[in-house]
Structures are given as C-alpha cells and as structure tokens.
Write a protein that holds these residues in place. Structure first.
Motif, short mmCIF file in Angstrom:
data_model
loop_
_atom_site.label_atom_id
_atom_site.label_comp_id
_atom_site.label_asym_id
_atom_site.label_seq_id
_atom_site.Cartn_x
_atom_site.Cartn_y
_atom_site.Cartn_z
N UNK A 178 67.74 118.19 30.70
CA UNK A 178 68.44 117.52 29.61
C UNK A 178 69.69 116.82 30.13
N UNK A 179 69.92 116.87 31.44
CA UNK A 179 71.15 116.36 32.03
C UNK A 179 71.19 114.87 32.29
N UNK A 180 70.11 114.15 31.96
CA UNK A 180 70.10 112.70 32.12
C UNK A 180 69.49 112.07 30.88
N UNK A 181 69.93 110.86 30.58
CA UNK A 181 69.38 110.13 29.44
C UNK A 181 67.90 109.87 29.72
N UNK A 182 67.08 110.15 28.73
CA UNK A 182 65.64 109.97 28.87
C UNK A 182 64.90 110.87 27.91
N UNK A 183 63.60 110.97 28.11
CA UNK A 183 62.76 111.73 27.20
C UNK A 183 62.21 112.98 27.87
N UNK A 184 62.23 114.09 27.14
CA UNK A 184 61.62 115.34 27.57
C UNK A 184 60.80 115.87 26.40
N UNK A 185 59.94 116.84 26.69
CA UNK A 185 59.21 117.52 25.64
C UNK A 185 59.94 118.82 25.33
N UNK A 237 58.36 130.03 19.36
CA UNK A 237 57.63 130.54 18.20
C UNK A 237 56.93 129.47 17.39
N UNK A 238 57.09 128.21 17.78
CA UNK A 238 56.39 127.14 17.07
C UNK A 238 55.44 126.44 18.05
N UNK A 239 54.28 126.04 17.58
CA UNK A 239 53.34 125.38 18.46
C UNK A 239 53.66 123.89 18.68
N UNK A 240 54.50 123.33 17.82
CA UNK A 240 54.75 121.90 17.88
C UNK A 240 55.64 121.53 19.06
N UNK A 241 55.18 120.56 19.84
CA UNK A 241 55.96 120.01 20.94
C UNK A 241 56.48 118.65 20.46
N UNK A 242 57.78 118.42 20.61
CA UNK A 242 58.33 117.14 20.15
C UNK A 242 58.91 116.36 21.32
N UNK A 243 58.67 115.07 21.27
CA UNK A 243 59.31 114.17 22.24
C UNK A 243 60.79 114.12 21.87
N UNK A 244 61.62 114.46 22.79
CA UNK A 244 63.05 114.53 22.55
C UNK A 244 63.75 113.53 23.44
N UNK A 245 64.59 112.72 22.83
CA UNK A 245 65.31 111.70 23.57
C UNK A 245 66.75 112.16 23.78
N UNK A 246 67.13 112.36 25.05
CA UNK A 246 68.52 112.62 25.39
C UNK A 246 69.22 111.27 25.32
N UNK A 247 70.15 111.14 24.38
CA UNK A 247 70.82 109.85 24.16
C UNK A 247 72.17 109.77 24.85
N UNK A 248 72.72 110.92 25.21
CA UNK A 248 74.02 110.94 25.88
C UNK A 248 74.07 112.15 26.80
N UNK A 249 74.38 111.91 28.06
CA UNK A 249 74.50 112.99 29.04
C UNK A 249 75.63 112.63 29.99
N UNK A 250 76.82 113.11 29.68
CA UNK A 250 78.02 112.83 30.47
C UNK A 250 78.51 114.15 31.06
N UNK A 266 80.38 116.95 33.12
CA UNK A 266 80.02 118.13 32.33
C UNK A 266 80.75 118.15 31.00
N UNK A 267 80.71 117.05 30.23
CA UNK A 267 81.52 116.97 29.01
C UNK A 267 80.75 116.83 27.71
N UNK A 268 79.70 116.01 27.69
CA UNK A 268 79.04 115.68 26.43
C UNK A 268 77.54 115.56 26.64
N UNK A 269 76.78 116.14 25.70
CA UNK A 269 75.32 116.09 25.74
C UNK A 269 74.82 115.93 24.32
N UNK A 270 73.94 114.93 24.11
CA UNK A 270 73.38 114.71 22.77
C UNK A 270 71.88 114.47 22.87
N UNK A 271 71.15 115.13 21.97
CA UNK A 271 69.71 114.89 21.82
C UNK A 271 69.31 115.36 20.43
N UNK A 272 68.32 114.68 19.87
CA UNK A 272 67.86 115.00 18.51
C UNK A 272 69.05 115.17 17.56
#
Length: 182
Positions: A61-68, A73-86, A88-94
C-alpha cells in the motif's frame, strides 16, 4: 508470540465521529512508541498487515496504484486504489486515510475511516483492538490479529462497542449483547 488470552483492551478513548451530510467519518488517534518509518512499514507491507489489520492485500500500500484488498471473514476481493502514499506521513485508499506525525520519540497515528453510521461503534471497537495488536507487534510482542467475526466474540470488543455506543450516542442495530465471551 504472547497469548492473546492475556490481552484486555483499555477503555474506549481517542475516537470521535464527524458527520457531513449523510457521510460519517470515524477518527481514531493513537500515540505509538515507534518511529513513523516503522509504523509506515506496518501500514503498507502485506506481511505486516496480516499480523494486525482487518484486511489482507496482495501488494504494498506504500505506492500509488491498485492492489486487491480482502476484509477478513468476507469472500469479496475489491480492487483498491491507493490515491496518496507519502512515506512516512500520509496514506489514502478507499474510504481510509492514515496520517503519521512524529511525536515525542514515537508517532501520533490518526485514522479517518468513512463508515456507515450503523457500524461506527463496531468500527471504533475493532480499530481500537487492531491498534493495540499493532502496538504489541511493533514492540516485538505479537499476539496475533483479532479481527472480523472472531473479534466480535471477544469480550473486550463487546465492552468497547458498548462504551463507544455511549460515547457517540449511536445505536448499533441487531448486534447480540449476549454473544459468547472469550
């Protein structure tokens, strides 16, 4: 690994709720005794996340991009977009934003989680326990993650949920107050 049976969370604290129209945001703040760099690694590295977080990811999750991302406990896998990865200060996704601030030789970790109003107290109790598990992991005293349905069976989670319900003034529909305690 320390026995999780020996773990009992402290009282509900460090949490607040903000409402903006129909959007509810849970905000949790925790002072950790570890450097922002060490905390950043725990927030972004899939191996570290598997030790404390309520979800698994298939990449950093440390770089901007997409991860699953899969919530435990849930079977659903979601495409998650890391929109901000600065680091060691700021991290945003979903619907999640993390902010790390150096503080007194450690880190002030702040989580903003946009969450359905009905589950605010559940989320606060769950993240509270996750932060405790994270702190122990970073200190080299791992107890293993306590998340999902297993966390909800844990007496400490149930107590925290009740405390956060009272603190936030929100009702949590349909949760069983007489669930088995661990």
């Amino acid at each position: 690994m320390t026995d999780p049976e020996q773990y009992a969370p402290g009282p509900a604290s460090g949490a607040q709720v903000r409402k903006d129209g129909e959007k509810w945001t849970l905000i949790l703040v925790r002072e950790l005794r570890h450097s922002p760099e060490k905390v950043w690694q725990a927030l972004t590295d899939p191996a570290h996340l598997r030790e404390w977080a309520p979800f698994d990811v298939d990449g950093s999750l440390g770089t901007v991009g997409t991860v699953k991302l899969t919530w435990v406990g849930t079977p659903q896998v979601s495409e998650t977009r890391v929109t901000r990865a600065e680091a060691p200060r700021m991290l945003e996704y979903n619907d999640i934003r993390w902010e790390l601030e150096a503080s007194g030789g450690g880190t002030r970790l702040t989580l903003w989680h946009n969450i359905d109003r009905r589950f605010i107290s559940w989320g606060a109790a769950g993240w509270h326990i996750c932060f405790d598990v994270l702190e122990r992991l970073l200190a080299g005293e791992p107890i293993g993650r306590i998340v999902g349905a297993e966390a909800m069976k844990f007496g400490g989670w149930q107590r925290l949920n009740v405390e956060y319900v009272k603190q936030f003034g929100v009702e949590t529909p349909g949760w069983p107050p007489n669930a088995p305690k661990r």
